[in-house]
Write an enzyme that holds these catalytic residues in place. Structure first.
Site, PDB file in Angstrom:
ATOM      1  N   CYS A 217       0.837  -1.186   0.000  1.00 45.07           N
ATOM      2  CA  CYS A 217       0.000   0.000   0.000  1.00 45.07           C
ATOM      3  C   CYS A 217       0.884   1.253   0.000  1.00 45.07           C
ATOM      4  O   CYS A 217       1.934   1.262   0.632  1.00 45.07           O
ATOM      5  CB  CYS A 217      -0.933   0.085   1.203  1.00 45.07           C
ATOM      6  SG  CYS A 217      -2.024  -1.324   1.366  1.00 45.07           S
TER       7      CYS A 217
ATOM      8  N   ARG B  87       3.792  -0.342  -4.843  1.00 46.96           N
ATOM      9  CA  ARG B  87       3.540  -0.853  -3.489  1.00 46.96           C
ATOM     10  C   ARG B  87       2.231  -1.625  -3.381  1.00 46.96           C
ATOM     11  O   ARG B  87       1.906  -2.182  -2.332  1.00 46.96           O
ATOM     12  CB  ARG B  87       3.512   0.303  -2.490  1.00 46.96           C
ATOM     13  CG  ARG B  87       4.765   1.129  -2.473  1.00 46.96           C
ATOM     14  CD  ARG B  87       4.665   2.230  -1.457  1.00 46.96           C
ATOM     15  NE  ARG B  87       4.612   1.694  -0.117  1.00 46.96           N
ATOM     16  CZ  ARG B  87       5.673   1.368   0.598  1.00 46.96           C
ATOM     17  NH1 ARG B  87       6.866   1.526   0.107  1.00 46.96           N
ATOM     18  NH2 ARG B  87       5.537   0.888   1.815  1.00 46.96           N
TER      19      ARG B  87
ATOM     20  N   TRP C 164      -2.807  -2.809  -1.555  1.00 45.32           N
ATOM     21  CA  TRP C 164      -2.539  -4.236  -1.742  1.00 45.32           C
ATOM     22  C   TRP C 164      -3.322  -4.920  -0.627  1.00 45.32           C
ATOM     23  O   TRP C 164      -2.996  -4.798   0.541  1.00 45.32           O
ATOM     24  CB  TRP C 164      -1.041  -4.525  -1.625  1.00 45.32           C
ATOM     25  CG  TRP C 164      -0.661  -5.922  -2.003  1.00 45.32           C
ATOM     26  CD1 TRP C 164      -0.349  -6.380  -3.250  1.00 45.32           C
ATOM     27  CD2 TRP C 164      -0.522  -7.054  -1.127  1.00 45.32           C
ATOM     28  NE1 TRP C 164      -0.036  -7.718  -3.200  1.00 45.32           N
ATOM     29  CE2 TRP C 164      -0.136  -8.157  -1.915  1.00 45.32           C
ATOM     30  CE3 TRP C 164      -0.710  -7.250   0.244  1.00 45.32           C
ATOM     31  CZ2 TRP C 164       0.089  -9.427  -1.392  1.00 45.32           C
ATOM     32  CZ3 TRP C 164      -0.501  -8.510   0.773  1.00 45.32           C
ATOM     33  CH2 TRP C 164      -0.099  -9.581  -0.037  1.00 45.32           C
TER      34      TRP C 164
ATOM     35  N   ASN D 266      -1.620   2.245   5.830  1.00 44.84           N
ATOM     36  CA  ASN D 266      -0.815   1.153   5.272  1.00 44.84           C
ATOM     37  C   ASN D 266      -0.344   0.327   6.458  1.00 44.84           C
ATOM     38  O   ASN D 266       0.165   0.889   7.426  1.00 44.84           O
ATOM     39  CB  ASN D 266       0.350   1.776   4.481  1.00 44.84           C
ATOM     40  CG  ASN D 266       1.490   0.804   4.247  1.00 44.84           C
ATOM     41  OD1 ASN D 266       1.291  -0.398   4.189  1.00 44.84           O
ATOM     42  ND2 ASN D 266       2.681   1.337   4.115  1.00 44.84           N
ATOM     43  N   GLY D 267      -0.542  -0.994   6.389  1.00 47.22           N
ATOM     44  CA  GLY D 267      -0.103  -1.857   7.487  1.00 47.22           C
ATOM     45  C   GLY D 267      -1.206  -2.800   7.914  1.00 47.22           C
ATOM     46  O   GLY D 267      -2.219  -2.942   7.220  1.00 47.22           O
TER      47      GLY D 267
ATOM     48  N   GLU E  73      16.510 -18.213  -8.820  1.00 45.60           N
ATOM     49  CA  GLU E  73      16.122 -16.838  -9.129  1.00 45.60           C
ATOM     50  C   GLU E  73      15.465 -16.770 -10.523  1.00 45.60           C
ATOM     51  O   GLU E  73      14.481 -16.058 -10.724  1.00 45.60           O
ATOM     52  CB  GLU E  73      17.355 -15.914  -9.056  1.00 45.60           C
ATOM     53  CG  GLU E  73      17.206 -14.532  -9.636  1.00 45.60           C
ATOM     54  CD  GLU E  73      16.085 -13.694  -9.016  1.00 45.60           C
ATOM     55  OE1 GLU E  73      15.506 -14.101  -8.004  1.00 45.60           O
ATOM     56  OE2 GLU E  73      15.782 -12.645  -9.607  1.00 45.60           O
TER      57      GLU E  73
ATOM     58  N   LYS F 270      11.751 -15.399 -11.440  1.00 43.79           N
ATOM     59  CA  LYS F 270      11.532 -14.325 -12.414  1.00 43.79           C
ATOM     60  C   LYS F 270      10.443 -14.739 -13.402  1.00 43.79           C
ATOM     61  O   LYS F 270       9.527 -13.993 -13.692  1.00 43.79           O
ATOM     62  CB  LYS F 270      12.839 -14.069 -13.158  1.00 43.79           C
ATOM     63  CG  LYS F 270      13.371 -12.723 -13.410  1.00 43.79           C
ATOM     64  CD  LYS F 270      13.428 -11.671 -12.378  1.00 43.79           C
ATOM     65  CE  LYS F 270      13.098 -12.003 -10.996  1.00 43.79           C
ATOM     66  NZ  LYS F 270      13.230 -11.124  -9.929  1.00 43.79           N
TER      67      LYS F 270
ATOM     68  N   GLU G 108       6.858 -15.099 -11.624  1.00 43.69           N
ATOM     69  CA  GLU G 108       6.204 -13.889 -11.105  1.00 43.69           C
ATOM     70  C   GLU G 108       5.692 -12.961 -12.194  1.00 43.69           C
ATOM     71  O   GLU G 108       4.699 -12.288 -11.997  1.00 43.69           O
ATOM     72  CB  GLU G 108       7.074 -13.140 -10.091  1.00 43.69           C
ATOM     73  CG  GLU G 108       8.323 -12.505 -10.614  1.00 43.69           C
ATOM     74  CD  GLU G 108       9.170 -11.847  -9.501  1.00 43.69           C
ATOM     75  OE1 GLU G 108       8.639 -11.489  -8.459  1.00 43.69           O
ATOM     76  OE2 GLU G 108      10.389 -11.714  -9.723  1.00 43.69           O
TER      77      GLU G 108
ATOM     78  N   HIS H 285      15.211 -37.270  -8.269  1.00 48.46           N
ATOM     79  CA  HIS H 285      14.688 -37.860  -7.040  1.00 48.46           C
ATOM     80  C   HIS H 285      13.225 -37.476  -6.833  1.00 48.46           C
ATOM     81  O   HIS H 285      12.812 -37.152  -5.724  1.00 48.46           O
ATOM     82  CB  HIS H 285      15.550 -37.435  -5.844  1.00 48.46           C
ATOM     83  CG  HIS H 285      16.964 -37.920  -5.958  1.00 48.46           C
ATOM     84  ND1 HIS H 285      17.295 -39.256  -5.873  1.00 48.46           N
ATOM     85  CD2 HIS H 285      18.124 -37.269  -6.200  1.00 48.46           C
ATOM     86  CE1 HIS H 285      18.605 -39.391  -6.029  1.00 48.46           C
ATOM     87  NE2 HIS H 285      19.129 -38.198  -6.251  1.00 48.46           N
TER      88      HIS H 285
ATOM     89  N   LYS I 293       5.804  -4.621  -4.624  1.00 43.32           N
ATOM     90  CA  LYS I 293       7.264  -4.588  -4.576  1.00 43.32           C
ATOM     91  C   LYS I 293       7.795  -4.540  -3.150  1.00 43.32           C
ATOM     92  O   LYS I 293       8.788  -5.181  -2.820  1.00 43.32           O
ATOM     93  CB  LYS I 293       7.779  -3.383  -5.352  1.00 43.32           C
ATOM     94  CG  LYS I 293       9.290  -3.376  -5.407  1.00 43.32           C
ATOM     95  CD  LYS I 293       9.800  -2.724  -6.633  1.00 43.32           C
ATOM     96  CE  LYS I 293      11.281  -2.973  -6.794  1.00 43.32           C
ATOM     97  NZ  LYS I 293      11.606  -4.342  -7.193  1.00 43.32           N
TER      98      LYS I 293
HETATM   99  C1  G6P Z   1       8.651  -8.725  -2.697  1.00 45.45           C
HETATM  100  C2  G6P Z   1       9.086  -8.388  -4.104  1.00 45.45           C
HETATM  101  C3  G6P Z   1      10.322  -9.215  -4.477  1.00 45.45           C
HETATM  102  C4  G6P Z   1      11.423  -8.996  -3.455  1.00 45.45           C
HETATM  103  C5  G6P Z   1      10.943  -9.314  -2.037  1.00 45.45           C
HETATM  104  C6  G6P Z   1      11.946  -8.878  -0.989  1.00 45.45           C
HETATM  105  O1  G6P Z   1       8.118  -9.990  -2.640  1.00 45.45           O
HETATM  106  O2  G6P Z   1       8.029  -8.634  -5.014  1.00 45.45           O
HETATM  107  O3  G6P Z   1      10.779  -8.810  -5.753  1.00 45.45           O
HETATM  108  O4  G6P Z   1      12.507  -9.800  -3.771  1.00 45.45           O
HETATM  109  O5  G6P Z   1       9.734  -8.594  -1.764  1.00 45.45           O
HETATM  110  O6  G6P Z   1      12.048  -7.480  -1.012  1.00 45.45           O
HETATM  111  P1  G6P Z   1      13.283  -6.652  -0.490  1.00 45.45           P
HETATM  112  O7  G6P Z   1      12.905  -5.234  -0.718  1.00 45.45           O
HETATM  113  O8  G6P Z   1      13.416  -6.983   0.984  1.00 45.45           O
HETATM  114  O9  G6P Z   1      14.470  -7.076  -1.254  1.00 45.45           O
END
Ligand code: G6P
Length: 600
Positions: free
Chosen positions: A2, A27, A73, A99-100, A477, A481, A484, A500, A595
């Site tokens: 948010c 956010r 969010w 927010n929170g 990773e 990517k 997501e 396995h 994010k």
């Molecule tokens: C969210 C984002 C990810 C990120 C993660 C950790 O889930 O969508 O892209 O890796 O948070 O965020 P940070 O800001 O702690 O790296």
């Protein structure tokens, strides 16, 4: 999660709020709203969906000079107009954005608000109704606001307006980020400085559980007990143009392309005038003193942490454990005598990581934060900070922050090794310069990677990434990517582990992307590729120059073997980008994500 923006000034309230919210959309973006207050009272406009929809709906005639806005969010209640912020008290006198997560909202509702009819399912509405209830007792908004804040448990960043008072924006925070932006004849509040850079670059920090009264010409910070606090403002050194896409179709593509520049920034920032490695002495001492490092992170940052573990163990000879923040808080391992906690976070605001930081500080352990946002909560509250110098990362899928994290971890590892007297034939600054050039070569091969992405991912519903040692971490990773942003179900696996169990999922045509950048496992990973090919998989091998074989689809320019994740991840980012693009997905704002995850 948010985003909040608030403004009190002369004019253009609506436009300032909307522009601010556009910058905060990373956010959260499932619903949004603004409330403005002018001579003709309070106007609230809310939509389910993006800020663009809100922009279309707001009334252009509005001449308010004070207002608050929110992009959401969802946590409590589905994304809907009813649950979107701002929320109002029953008489509509008080209007709030939040927010929170309020942990005791049910208890507050029961104790104070049994006679109130609620219109939303949110914890936020409880706050604004509570303020109205307490106003009846105090006949003072400031007192009602202060008492309400003292009753809240959980995380919050709050902006409140009172329909009877066009002179004050009531503000408070606990655990969630919020800043005051300072101007001439106006002031602002925002979850992130990026939202208000067009208006100001001067900010005032707010600490947890403070009450802030924001007026047009002054800002007063108080403790919950009403004691006034004097605090110096600071200048946010962010270039407003860094928060624009420019000619790029997506922030993600821009940020992928910025990676060579970020490497060069890191080289510049971490060297002294003589061209030698430069690092804070206190950090060096803390690294020398520890007997075990605990890396705490979430999402992409935790995958950078896995690479960091390899770098620190192999270069500096210190044992490292990597933990997902959300698990560590509730399931702490036995700690050695002298642990050092290393928080890795792009935003510096991730609530799960912060929960760990609070706990380990109570235990008296030192903490070092690697973050892209110096001044963020994790940076402020840790003993030491190492900045990433990646510039604002806007796309939800992290790219340049991941590579910046690995580069800074390599610098940290080498600095520690040297301080411990370990002899190395490894100059990280020189090696990172080679990496930057290699990154540039790969980002210039977009057409080739787009073609590969179409060939392998156009119609698949799942995909696998495999690798061994360093490559295994990049495979994880890479899978994150892809899933997501393109919603293709993807898993990153250790090459030897697939057989396995998970190999049962391989069917005719299942894409398996294999990384072969590590000499000691080059033959074994290729054996793993044969195992999946024998079961019908469509294998795409990406190798390093010098280890390549005829069947490889993409060969990476050579870099130091320990730094291969910095280059091997780039084709992975681009493969995912094009897969999402060709599926018409919203690349920069994938569904259900945000994010900066500021709720646990
Ligand atoms: C969210 C984002 C990810 C990120 C993660 C950790 O889930 O969508 O892209 O890796 O948070 O965020 P940070 O800001 O702690 O790296």
């Amino acid at each position: 999660m948010c985003g909040i923006v608030g403004y009190i000034g002369q004019n253009d309230t609506k436009e300032i709020l909307l522009t601010g919210l556009e910058k905060l959309e990373y956010r959260g973006y499932d619903s949004a709203g603004i409330a403005t207050l002018g001579e003709d009272g309070v106007h609230v406009t809310k939509v389910k969906g993006r800020i663009a929809a809100l922009r279309e709906k707001v009334d252009n005639e509005n001449d308010a000079t004070i207002g608050i806005g929110h992009t959401r969010w969802a946590t409590h209640g589905v994304p809907s107009v009813q649950n979107a912020h701002p929320h109002q008290s029953s008489t509509e006198r008080f209007t709030i954005v939040h927010n929170g997560v309020i942990e005791n909202y049910m208890a507050l509702k029961k104790e104070y608000l049994e006679d109130v009819d609620f219109v939303s399912e949110t914890d936020t509405e409880v706050i604004v109704q509570l303020i109205e209830k307490l106003y009846q007792k105090h006949k003072s908004t400031k007192k009602a606001f202060g008492e309400a804040m003292s009753l809240l448990k959980g995380s919050y960043a709050i902006g409140l307006i009172d329909a009877e008072d066009q002179e004050t924006l009531y503000v408070s925070k606990n655990k969630s980020p919020l800043l005051v932006g300072l101007g001439e004849g106006f002031n602002l509040i925002a979850s992130d400085a990026m939202a208000t850079l067009k208006e100001t670059n001067e900010y005032l920090e707010i600490f947890d559980k403070e009450i802030v009264l924001v007026n047009r010409s002054f800002v007063e910070v108080q403790t919950l007990d009403g004691e006034v606090i004097n605090r110096e403002p600071f200048i946010a050194e962010i270039d407003a143009s860094d928060t624009e896409k420019g000619t790029y179709p997506h922030f993600m593509l821009k940020e992928i392309d910025e990676q060579p520049i970020v490497m060069r920034n890191i080289i510049r920032e971490y060297q002294n005038e003589k061209g030698e490695l430069k690092l804070d002495k206190d950090i060096r001492k803390a690294m020398q003193k520890t007997d075990r490092i605990y890396i705490i992170a979430a999402g992409t940052s935790s995958y950078a942490g896995l690479v960091g573990k390899e770098l620190i163990e192999k270069i500096a000879n210190i044992p490292v454990e990597v933990h997902i923040a959300s698990e560590f808080s509730y399931n702490m391992p036995l700690l050695p005598e002298k642990p050092l906690f290393l928080f890795i976070s792009q935003s510096g605001e991730t609530a799960d990581s912060r929960a760990v930081l609070v706990k380990i500080k109570e235990l008296g352990h030192p903490a070092l934060t690697l973050t892209n946002v110096p001044g963020s909560t994790l940076s402020r509250e840790a003993n030491y900070t190492l900045p990433l110098h990646a510039g604002p990362e806007i796309a939800v899928a992290s790219t340049k922050a991941y590579t910046a994290q690995i580069a800074v971890l390599a610098i940290l590892a080498v600095d520690t090794a040297r301080a411990k007297g370990i002899k190395l034939d490894f100059d990280p600054l020189q090696e990172l310069a080679i990496v930057a050039n290699a990154m540039e070569i790969i980002t210039n091969q977009k057409e080739e990677l787009e073609q590969l992405s179409n060939e392998y991912f156009a119609s698949t519903r799942n995909a696998f990434y495999i690798g061994r040692s360093m490559d295994y971490h990049v495979a994880q990773e890479a899978a994150l990517k892809l899933k997501e942003i393109s919603y293709i179900q993807a898993e990153g696996f250790a090459g030897g582990e697939l057989k396995h169990g998970t190999i049962a999922l391989i069917e005719d045509g299942t894409p398996v992307v294999a990384l072969a950048t590590q000499e000691n496992v080059n033959y074994s990973i290729r054996g793993n590729v044969q195992e999946v090919v024998a079961r019908g998989a469509n294998a795409l091998i990406i190798s390093s120059k010098g280890l390549e074989q005829d069947e490889d689809a993409f060969v990476l320019p050579p870099v130091h073997e320990l730094l291969t994740p910095l280059v091997s991840v780039i084709p992975m980012q681009l493969l995912a980008y094009y897969a999402a693009l060709h599926r018409d997905c919203d690349v920069d704002k994938p569904r259900n994500l945000a994010k900066s995850v500021t709720v646990e």
